[in-house]
Motif scaffolding. Structure first.
Motif, PDB file in Angstrom:
ATOM      1  N   ASP A 472      56.120  58.545  72.561  1.00 58.83           N
ATOM      2  CA  ASP A 472      55.607  57.417  73.527  1.00 58.83           C
ATOM      3  C   ASP A 472      54.690  56.657  72.723  1.00 58.83           C
ATOM      4  N   LYS A 473      54.427  55.424  72.917  1.00 57.68           N
ATOM      5  CA  LYS A 473      53.566  54.577  72.182  1.00 57.68           C
ATOM      6  C   LYS A 473      52.040  54.845  72.594  1.00 57.68           C
ATOM      7  N   THR A 474      51.902  54.327  73.979  1.00 53.21           N
ATOM      8  CA  THR A 474      50.258  54.529  74.204  1.00 53.21           C
ATOM      9  C   THR A 474      49.827  55.788  74.230  1.00 53.21           C
ATOM     10  N   GLY A 475      48.659  56.145  73.578  1.00 56.05           N
ATOM     11  CA  GLY A 475      48.261  57.396  73.634  1.00 56.05           C
ATOM     12  C   GLY A 475      48.967  58.619  72.579  1.00 56.05           C
ATOM     13  N   LEU A 575      51.216  36.496  71.292  1.00 54.78           N
ATOM     14  CA  LEU A 575      50.432  37.735  71.295  1.00 54.78           C
ATOM     15  C   LEU A 575      51.049  39.005  70.750  1.00 54.78           C
ATOM     16  N   ALA A 576      52.318  39.106  71.180  1.00 56.58           N
ATOM     17  CA  ALA A 576      53.285  40.543  70.848  1.00 56.58           C
ATOM     18  C   ALA A 576      53.442  40.513  69.701  1.00 56.58           C
ATOM     19  N   ALA A 577      53.631  39.234  68.805  1.00 55.54           N
ATOM     20  CA  ALA A 577      54.046  39.385  67.543  1.00 55.54           C
ATOM     21  C   ALA A 577      52.931  39.753  66.702  1.00 55.54           C
ATOM     22  N   GLN A 578      51.534  39.728  67.496  1.00 55.70           N
ATOM     23  CA  GLN A 578      50.402  40.263  66.577  1.00 55.70           C
ATOM     24  C   GLN A 578      50.018  41.868  67.212  1.00 55.70           C
ATOM     25  N   GLY A 579      51.163  42.243  67.941  1.00 55.08           N
ATOM     26  CA  GLY A 579      50.975  43.922  68.153  1.00 55.08           C
ATOM     27  C   GLY A 579      50.186  43.948  69.581  1.00 55.08           C
ATOM     28  N   SER A 627      58.769  44.230  73.799  1.00 54.57           N
ATOM     29  CA  SER A 627      59.491  44.778  72.667  1.00 54.57           C
ATOM     30  C   SER A 627      58.806  44.126  71.402  1.00 54.57           C
ATOM     31  N   ALA A 628      58.210  42.939  71.553  1.00 61.43           N
ATOM     32  CA  ALA A 628      57.809  42.441  70.021  1.00 61.43           C
ATOM     33  C   ALA A 628      56.494  43.108  69.685  1.00 61.43           C
ATOM     34  N   THR A 629      55.622  43.634  70.846  1.00 62.05           N
ATOM     35  CA  THR A 629      54.793  44.485  70.515  1.00 62.05           C
ATOM     36  C   THR A 629      54.677  45.787  69.959  1.00 62.05           C
ATOM     37  N   ALA A 630      55.913  46.450  70.541  1.00 62.08           N
ATOM     38  CA  ALA A 630      56.465  47.684  70.228  1.00 62.08           C
ATOM     39  C   ALA A 630      57.072  47.404  68.803  1.00 62.08           C
ATOM     40  N   ASN A 631      57.676  46.639  68.386  1.00 66.36           N
ATOM     41  CA  ASN A 631      58.392  46.311  66.811  1.00 66.36           C
ATOM     42  C   ASN A 631      57.303  46.211  66.218  1.00 66.36           C
ATOM     43  N   TYR A 632      56.192  45.358  66.509  1.00 62.47           N
ATOM     44  CA  TYR A 632      55.237  45.095  65.584  1.00 62.47           C
ATOM     45  C   TYR A 632      54.637  46.409  65.158  1.00 62.47           C
ATOM     46  N   ILE A 633      54.471  47.260  66.143  1.00 67.58           N
ATOM     47  CA  ILE A 633      53.469  48.607  65.933  1.00 67.58           C
ATOM     48  C   ILE A 633      54.508  49.466  65.070  1.00 67.58           C
ATOM     49  N   ALA A 634      55.850  49.705  65.499  1.00 66.68           N
ATOM     50  CA  ALA A 634      56.683  50.422  65.050  1.00 66.68           C
ATOM     51  C   ALA A 634      56.949  50.071  63.556  1.00 66.68           C
ATOM     52  N   GLN A 635      56.668  48.777  63.177  1.00 65.84           N
ATOM     53  CA  GLN A 635      56.984  48.702  61.719  1.00 65.84           C
ATOM     54  C   GLN A 635      55.766  48.946  60.871  1.00 65.84           C
ATOM     55  N   LEU A 636      54.432  48.929  61.487  1.00 69.84           N
ATOM     56  CA  LEU A 636      53.357  49.252  60.735  1.00 69.84           C
ATOM     57  C   LEU A 636      53.388  50.812  60.339  1.00 69.84           C
ATOM     58  N   VAL A 637      53.889  51.676  61.324  1.00 69.35           N
ATOM     59  CA  VAL A 637      53.949  53.144  61.010  1.00 69.35           C
ATOM     60  C   VAL A 637      55.088  53.793  60.444  1.00 69.35           C
ATOM     61  N   GLY A 638      56.116  52.517  60.291  1.00 71.80           N
ATOM     62  CA  GLY A 638      57.527  53.269  59.729  1.00 71.80           C
ATOM     63  C   GLY A 638      58.510  53.817  60.582  1.00 71.80           C
ATOM     64  N   ILE A 639      58.300  53.531  62.041  1.00 72.45           N
ATOM     65  CA  ILE A 639      59.116  54.148  62.888  1.00 72.45           C
ATOM     66  C   ILE A 639      60.620  53.518  62.780  1.00 72.45           C
ATOM     67  N   ALA A 644      62.085  49.636  73.849  1.00 72.84           N
ATOM     68  CA  ALA A 644      61.028  49.047  74.473  1.00 72.84           C
ATOM     69  C   ALA A 644      61.417  48.463  75.644  1.00 72.84           C
ATOM     70  N   GLU A 645      60.230  48.167  76.573  1.00 80.00           N
ATOM     71  CA  GLU A 645      60.344  47.587  77.804  1.00 80.00           C
ATOM     72  C   GLU A 645      61.196  48.676  78.817  1.00 80.00           C
ATOM     73  N   VAL A 646      61.114  49.916  78.767  1.00 80.44           N
ATOM     74  CA  VAL A 646      61.478  50.833  79.475  1.00 80.44           C
ATOM     75  C   VAL A 646      60.733  51.185  80.697  1.00 80.44           C
ATOM     76  N   LEU A 647      61.553  51.306  81.917  1.00 84.64           N
ATOM     77  CA  LEU A 647      60.636  51.738  83.054  1.00 84.64           C
ATOM     78  C   LEU A 647      60.514  53.208  83.017  1.00 84.64           C
ATOM     79  N   PRO A 648      59.347  53.673  83.440  1.00 86.47           N
ATOM     80  CA  PRO A 648      58.988  54.997  83.370  1.00 86.47           C
ATOM     81  C   PRO A 648      60.111  56.004  83.786  1.00 86.47           C
ATOM     82  N   THR A 649      60.927  55.478  84.972  1.00 90.26           N
ATOM     83  CA  THR A 649      61.757  56.365  85.451  1.00 90.26           C
ATOM     84  C   THR A 649      63.192  56.209  84.740  1.00 90.26           C
ATOM     85  N   ASP A 650      63.013  55.233  83.540  1.00 94.94           N
ATOM     86  CA  ASP A 650      64.306  55.171  82.698  1.00 94.94           C
ATOM     87  C   ASP A 650      64.329  55.880  81.284  1.00 94.94           C
TER      88      ASP A 650
END
Ligand code: ADP
Ligand code: MG
Length: 782
Positions: A472-475, A575-579, A627-639, A644-650
């Motif tokens: 999970d990303k957050t937390g 904004l998203a491109a900056q994570g 998804s841009a936010t998520a990609n930015y962060i993913a690339q920082l840590v090498g994921i 991205a943009e998934v509903l909790p239920t999905d």
């Protein structure tokens, strides 16, 4: 430990009780079988590793005492719970205090084990010198037969025989009394275990030899061989007793982790009542008590600091080695150590609710659970003893019938007897029964001391097979303490007005993003005019509410499309491109503003992903974020992969897809909105925060929300499974080679026959080596 859960309607009770008198894995089977047949017993699981039985039974049909009587017939007893059973008026405060319960039960068990160990030690001290002497004499004799130049033993045969006859009588009836008991039980109840096998083997050797010694004329008339086996009796019992002693000593050490946890518990607490300080026993602390903690002392229970600040060493509970600084409003964990300041805190969790208590309960349960890998060993152990008995008798008969066609009868009888004893001695399924549980006990304990809590043995086994981790990303990857970094107005409203509106909207949301906004609002000293009315949180999209009669929304692109509003794509993407996570403020007709919220990466995130890759595990990030936010962060840590943009239920659906593609998936999340995903994954890994570990859907909990423990958990699983496999391999090999060897299968071809004394030595060695191998897990670096 004795835990009792009672359900009034069905009268169903589940208890976990220590069992006394189990000496081998087939004992566990005997207890299980005996109780399974009793009417009212719904399920029973006996673990030889922990020497505990977990029984579910209908207390309106059968009483615990009756069950105890039942296993008593076979020579076992339950250690009955001593506490409160008969006193319904007992204070409700700590009725199910796992620490107190576990302490009293485990202390009793430990006491008994130490007692047993001491008895065994006395026996070993007596038997070992005799065994050694006889062993040397036997070797000498063998050498003298092989090399004619070797001097003969300087003792007359008659004297030697009478001497060993006396010694072996002592050994058989005193040192080997457990084996004799095994024979008696077999004769009376037909229940056989390893003691029975050794007992039948050694006792028949003893009886046969005694007959030869005492009635030489009759033996001569019957044409019996002159060979006597007192020496074999002595050496086999001596070696096996030594093995039992070493095994018992190591086995006590396997439970060290639980004991260490139990000893962590503070004994007393300094409570403030009516303006005065009192020192009270820990179990008298109730929720809401204000407790005072002085520098250098233990924090008694879990709670929240209300006054003062300090730096706290939490390593003993969470495995986190750095002291943590805490002040008013922060949570403290019971049993951790206050390093510097004095502070007051309010008790929020006491007794069985505390983190430590939950950990102990979990570790206890996990240590007693069965790993699927054990199933085969269990099946084999269950039929082993009777099969071996039949095999031994069949071997003896074969030697007599077939052997005497080629050899003189007396020689065939001697060899047949040796084989008979050898098989009975070597075939004990001890090592097989110890292989899995001892490794699980040590592995689970090792995990607990490193902040990795395992729900059960199966979780560890499954974790070892995982090749994909979804995080999970957050937390999980980020700290989950986001901050507002940008406020962009689209309609000319000033920053304060925008933040005021957002603050009013987010006030009742529990999302980390809402916290970030409220933090900013507080920082700017903006007084939120009114709370929003008609507040509603829209899962995975945002929030809505009415302020001054007008409806407002805050959330992501998905929320805007549901409102049929055009998203300010350009701003959001920048904004998203900056994570940063873009959050849009809108009313029902237009978009008003965008704020950018940034969350910092966890320090260990990048290193963790690198370590996981090294272990051959693919890392997928799953988030509801842009998804841009998520990609930015993913690339920082090498994921490797971002969803991205998934509903909790999905989220659970995404896991299912990965599984359908053949991946074995572990999901690591904070359990806030990913519980279904944790449950769907092959292994659910929860990031424990604060003082809660009881996340139901999690197979594994990493304390302190520390993702750096993820690779460690994988290593723990790998090492534990490796140990189990080594143990099983050696245990199986030992029997596969040992039994035919003892049966004399190789004798006609190579002249090799396993002398029972070596069978005894091998049997002792195999159990000891399995337990020692499991103990090695304690020193593995995670
Ligand atoms: P995560 O994968 O980070 O747990 P969530 O499903 O909780 O994501 O949230 C997904 C997205 O929904 C967030 O990135 C945000 O855009 C929006 N969102 C959720 N809750 C709120 C809120 N209280 N205020 C504004 N936006 C929110
Ligand atoms: Mg989340």
């Amino acid at each position: 430990m004795a835990t009792t859960t009672e359900n009034k309607q069905t009268q169903q009770q589940i208890v976990t009780l220590p069992v006394q008198g189990m000496h081998c894995a087939s004992c566990a089977m005997t207890v299980e079988k005996a109780l399974k047949r009793v009417d009212g017993v719904e399920s029973i699981e006996v673990n030889y590793g922990t020497e505990k039985a977990k029984i579910a039974f209908d207390s309106s049909k059968v009483k615990l005492e009756a069950l105890n009587e039942k296993i008593g017939q076979f020579g076992y007893t339950f250690l009955m719970p001593t506490e409160q059973v008969s006193s319904p008026s007992v204070s409700t405060v700590n009725k199910h205090d796992h620490i107190a319960e576990a302490q009293s039960a485990d202390a009793q068990v430990k006491q008994r084990k130490l007692q047993e160990l001491k008895e065994l030690q006395h026996k070993v001290e007596f038997a070992l010198p005799i065994t050694a002497l006889v062993f040397i004499a036997m070797m000498w004799d063998i050498a003298a037969q092989a090399f004619p130049s070797f001097p003969k033993l300087p003792i007359p045969m008659e004297l030697f025989n009478s001497f060993v006859f006396i010694l072996s009588s002592i050994i058989v009836f005193w040192i080997g009394n457990v084996f004799l008991d095994g024979v008696v039980r077999f004769v009376r109840h037909g229940a056989a275990n390893m003691d029975t096998l050794v007992g039948i083997g050694t006792f028949s050797a003893y009886l046969f030899s005694s007959f030869l010694l005492l009635f030489p004329q009759i033996a001569g008339l019957l044409g019996l061989p002159r060979a006597m086996y007192f020496d074999v009796t002595i050496v086999v019992i001596g070696f096996i007793t030594l093995g039992k002693f070493l095994e018992a000593r190591s086995k006590i050490r396997t439970g060290a982790a639980i004991e260490a946890l139990l000893n962590l518990q503070a004994k007393t607490a300094l409570v403030e009542r009516g303006g005065q300080e009192f020192e009270i026993p820990i179990n008298e602390v109730v929720m809401g008590d204000v407790l005072i903690v002085k520098p250098g002392s233990k924090i008694p229970v879990d709670g929240e600091i209300i006054e003062g600040k300090s730096s706290i060493d939490e390593s003993m509970v969470t495995g986190e080695s750095m002291p943590v600084s805490k002040r008013s409003g922060d949570l403290v964990i019971g049993s951790t150590i206050n390093k510097q300041g004095t502070f007051k805190f309010r008790a929020t969790k006491v007794g069985s609710e505390t983190l430590l208590s939950q950990i102990i309960k979990m570790v206890n349960e996990a240590q007693g659970s069965r790993a699927p890998i054990q199933a085969l060993a269990d099946k084999i152990s269950a039929v082993f003893v009777p099969v071996v008995l039949v095999l031994a008798v069949a071997t003896l008969i074969t030697w007599l019938v077939v052997g005497s066609l080629f050899l003189p009868f007396t020689q065939a009888l001697s060899l047949g007897l040796l084989c008979f004893i050898g098989i009975l001695v070597i075939a004990c399924p001890c090592a097989l029964g110890l292989a899995t549980p001892t490794a699980i006990i040590v592995g689970v304990g090792k995990g607990a001391s490193s902040g990795i809590l395992v729900k059960n043995a199966e979780s560890l086994e499954k974790l070892n097979k995982v090749n994909t981790v979804v995080v999970d990303k957050t937390g999980t990857i980020t700290k989950g303490q986001p901050e507002v970094t940008d406020v962009i107005s689209l309609t000319g409203q000033d920053e304060s007005a925008i933040l005021t509106l957002l603050g009013a909207l987010e006030k009742r949301s529990e999302h980390p993003l809402a916290e970030a906004i409220l933090h900013k609002v507080a920082e700017k000293n903006l007084s939120t005019v009114t709370d929003a009315t008609n507040f509603e949180s829209i899962e995975g999209q945002g929030v809505k509410g009415t302020i001054d009669g007008k409806e407002y929304f805050a959330g992501n692109g998905r929320l805007l499309s549901s409102l049929k509003l055009q998203a300010p794509e350009a701003h959001m993407n920048t904004l998203a491109a900056q994570g940063k996570t873009p959050i849009v403020l809108a009313d029902s007709t237009q978009v008003l503003a965008i704020v950018g919220i940034a969350d910092t990466l966890k320090d260990s995130a990048k290193e963790t992903v690198r370590m996981l890759h090294k272990q051959g595990i693919k890392v997928v990030m799953l988030t509801g974020d842009h998804s841009a936010t998520a990609n930015y962060i993913a690339q920082l840590v090498g994921i490797d992969q971002v969803v991205a943009e998934v509903l909790p239920t999905d989220k659970a659906e995404t896991i299912k897809k990965l599984q359908a593609a053949g991946r074995i998936v572990a999901m690591a999340g904070d359990g806030v909105n990913d519980a279904p995903a944790l449950a769907q994954a092959d292994v659910g890994i929860a990031m424990g925060t604060g003082t809660d570990v009881a996340i139901e859907s999690a197979d594994i909990t990493l304390l302190h929300g520390d993702i750096a423990r993820l690779p460690k958990a994988f290593r723990l699983a790998k090492k534990t499974m490796q140990t189990i496999k080594q143990n099983l391999f050696w245990a199986f090999i030992y029997n596969i080679i040992g039994i035919p060897l003892a049966a004399g299968v190789f004798y006609p071809f190579f002249g090799i026959l396993l002398n029972p004394i070596f069978a005894g030595a091998a049997m002792a060695l195999s159990s000891v080596s399995v337990v020692s191998n499991s103990l090695r897990l304690r020193t593995v670096k995670l």
